[in-house]
Design a protein around this motif. Structure first.
Motif, short mmCIF file in Angstrom:
data_model
loop_
_atom_site.label_atom_id
_atom_site.label_comp_id
_atom_site.label_asym_id
_atom_site.label_seq_id
_atom_site.Cartn_x
_atom_site.Cartn_y
_atom_site.Cartn_z
N GLU A 120 -42.89 21.07 139.40
CA GLU A 120 -43.59 19.84 139.08
C GLU A 120 -44.21 19.94 137.69
OE1 GLU A 120 -46.44 18.91 142.05
OE2 GLU A 120 -44.94 18.80 143.64
N VAL A 121 -44.21 18.84 137.05
CA VAL A 121 -44.78 18.77 135.69
C VAL A 121 -46.06 17.96 135.78
CG1 VAL A 121 -44.41 18.01 133.32
CG2 VAL A 121 -42.50 18.86 134.66
N GLU A 122 -47.11 18.50 135.17
CA GLU A 122 -48.38 17.78 135.19
C GLU A 122 -48.28 16.53 134.33
OE1 GLU A 122 -51.61 20.21 133.99
OE2 GLU A 122 -51.06 21.84 135.35
N LYS A 123 -48.68 15.44 134.94
CA LYS A 123 -48.67 14.19 134.18
C LYS A 123 -50.01 13.53 134.37
CE LYS A 123 -43.74 13.42 134.43
NZ LYS A 123 -42.66 12.56 134.83
N PRO A 124 -50.63 13.02 133.41
CA PRO A 124 -50.32 13.17 131.99
C PRO A 124 -50.67 14.55 131.46
CG PRO A 124 -52.36 11.96 132.23
CD PRO A 124 -51.84 12.20 133.62
N TYR A 125 -49.96 15.00 130.49
CA TYR A 125 -50.16 16.32 129.90
C TYR A 125 -51.39 16.26 129.01
CZ TYR A 125 -49.06 20.62 127.43
OH TYR A 125 -49.11 21.87 126.89
N PRO A 126 -52.35 17.17 129.18
CA PRO A 126 -53.57 17.10 128.35
C PRO A 126 -53.28 17.44 126.88
CG PRO A 126 -53.59 19.09 129.67
CD PRO A 126 -52.40 18.28 130.13
N VAL A 127 -53.74 16.58 126.03
CA VAL A 127 -53.53 16.77 124.59
C VAL A 127 -54.87 16.68 123.90
CG1 VAL A 127 -52.40 15.86 122.52
CG2 VAL A 127 -51.24 15.72 124.72
N GLU A 128 -55.17 17.66 123.05
CA GLU A 128 -56.41 17.64 122.28
C GLU A 128 -56.12 17.11 120.88
OE1 GLU A 128 -58.22 21.45 122.18
OE2 GLU A 128 -58.48 21.57 124.35
N VAL A 129 -56.90 16.12 120.47
CA VAL A 129 -56.70 15.50 119.17
C VAL A 129 -57.97 15.66 118.36
CG1 VAL A 129 -56.16 13.37 117.94
CG2 VAL A 129 -55.10 13.85 120.15
N GLU A 130 -57.85 16.21 117.18
CA GLU A 130 -59.00 16.31 116.29
C GLU A 130 -58.98 15.12 115.35
OE1 GLU A 130 -59.41 19.86 114.10
OE2 GLU A 130 -59.34 21.19 115.86
N LYS A 131 -60.07 14.38 115.36
CA LYS A 131 -60.15 13.22 114.49
C LYS A 131 -61.12 13.50 113.37
CE LYS A 131 -58.99 9.60 117.75
NZ LYS A 131 -59.44 8.35 118.36
N LYS A 132 -60.68 13.15 112.20
CA LYS A 132 -61.57 13.29 111.05
C LYS A 132 -62.02 11.89 110.66
CE LYS A 132 -59.55 17.47 109.16
NZ LYS A 132 -58.91 18.08 107.99
N VAL A 133 -63.29 11.64 110.79
CA VAL A 133 -63.84 10.33 110.47
C VAL A 133 -64.52 10.45 109.12
CG1 VAL A 133 -65.43 8.50 111.18
CG2 VAL A 133 -64.17 9.84 112.90
N GLU A 134 -64.12 9.62 108.21
CA GLU A 134 -64.73 9.64 106.88
C GLU A 134 -66.01 8.81 106.91
OE1 GLU A 134 -62.02 8.39 103.92
OE2 GLU A 134 -60.55 9.94 104.37
N ILE A 135 -67.08 9.44 106.43
CA ILE A 135 -68.37 8.73 106.37
C ILE A 135 -68.47 8.11 104.98
CG2 ILE A 135 -70.88 8.99 106.50
CD1 ILE A 135 -70.35 11.45 108.27
N PRO A 136 -68.65 6.81 104.91
CA PRO A 136 -68.75 6.19 103.57
C PRO A 136 -70.07 6.57 102.90
CG PRO A 136 -69.16 4.56 105.29
CD PRO A 136 -68.75 5.82 105.99
#
Length: 147
Positions: free
Chosen positions: A108-124
């Motif tokens: 069995e395949v785990e669904k949904p597959y956990p994905v880590e996303v790094e977001k870079k937010v630009e501060i004005p």
């Protein structure tokens, strides 16, 4: 005889131009000249008679086409000359139709597959904006010295 007639004619012409006519007399101190210039005027007169125009008659024109004749050359040429003939033969190509195949998966395949996303937010960062500063030329801007 001819000389007498020509001399009389010359005298008559000379006397005619010697004295002005009464209509052409002008007072002293005045001069009058007439200049004439020829002017071309087209005169078109329409008459009710029709003018026959040439009628075009078709004449058969024969075009002579030269018949090719053998020409002597220094190189021997094979007769008859073999010319390759290419014929396009259409071939029917069957395209495979895609279809889905279900295969059993042993694990069995785990669904949904956990994905880590790094977001870079630009501060004005607020940037400085230019401010108008009046500079008066009649006031001297310098550091004080002996004055």
């Amino acid at each position: 005889m001819i000389a007498i007639k020509s001399s009389i004619l010359l005298l008559l012409v000379g006397s005619a131009f010697a004295y002005p006519y009464p209509d052409e007399w002008e007072p002293e101190g005045h001069s009058h000249t007439e200049h004439t210039k020829p002017y071309h005027v087209t005169v078109i007169k329409k008459i009710g008679v029709p003018v026959p125009h040439p009628v075009a008659v078709s004449v058969p024109q024969y075009v002579k086409i030269p018949i090719p004749q053998p020409y002597p050359v220094h190189v021997t040429v094979e007769q008859p000359i073999h010319v390759p003939v290419y014929k396009v033969v259409p071939q029917i190509v069957e395209k495979p139709v895609p279809y889905t195949v279900e295969k059993p998966v042993p694990y069995e395949v785990e669904k949904p597959y956990p994905v880590e996303v790094e977001k870079k937010v630009e501060i004005p960062i607020p940037k400085p904006y230019p401010v108008h500063v009046p500079v008066y030329k009649h006031i001297y801007h310098h550091k004080g010295g002996k004055h």
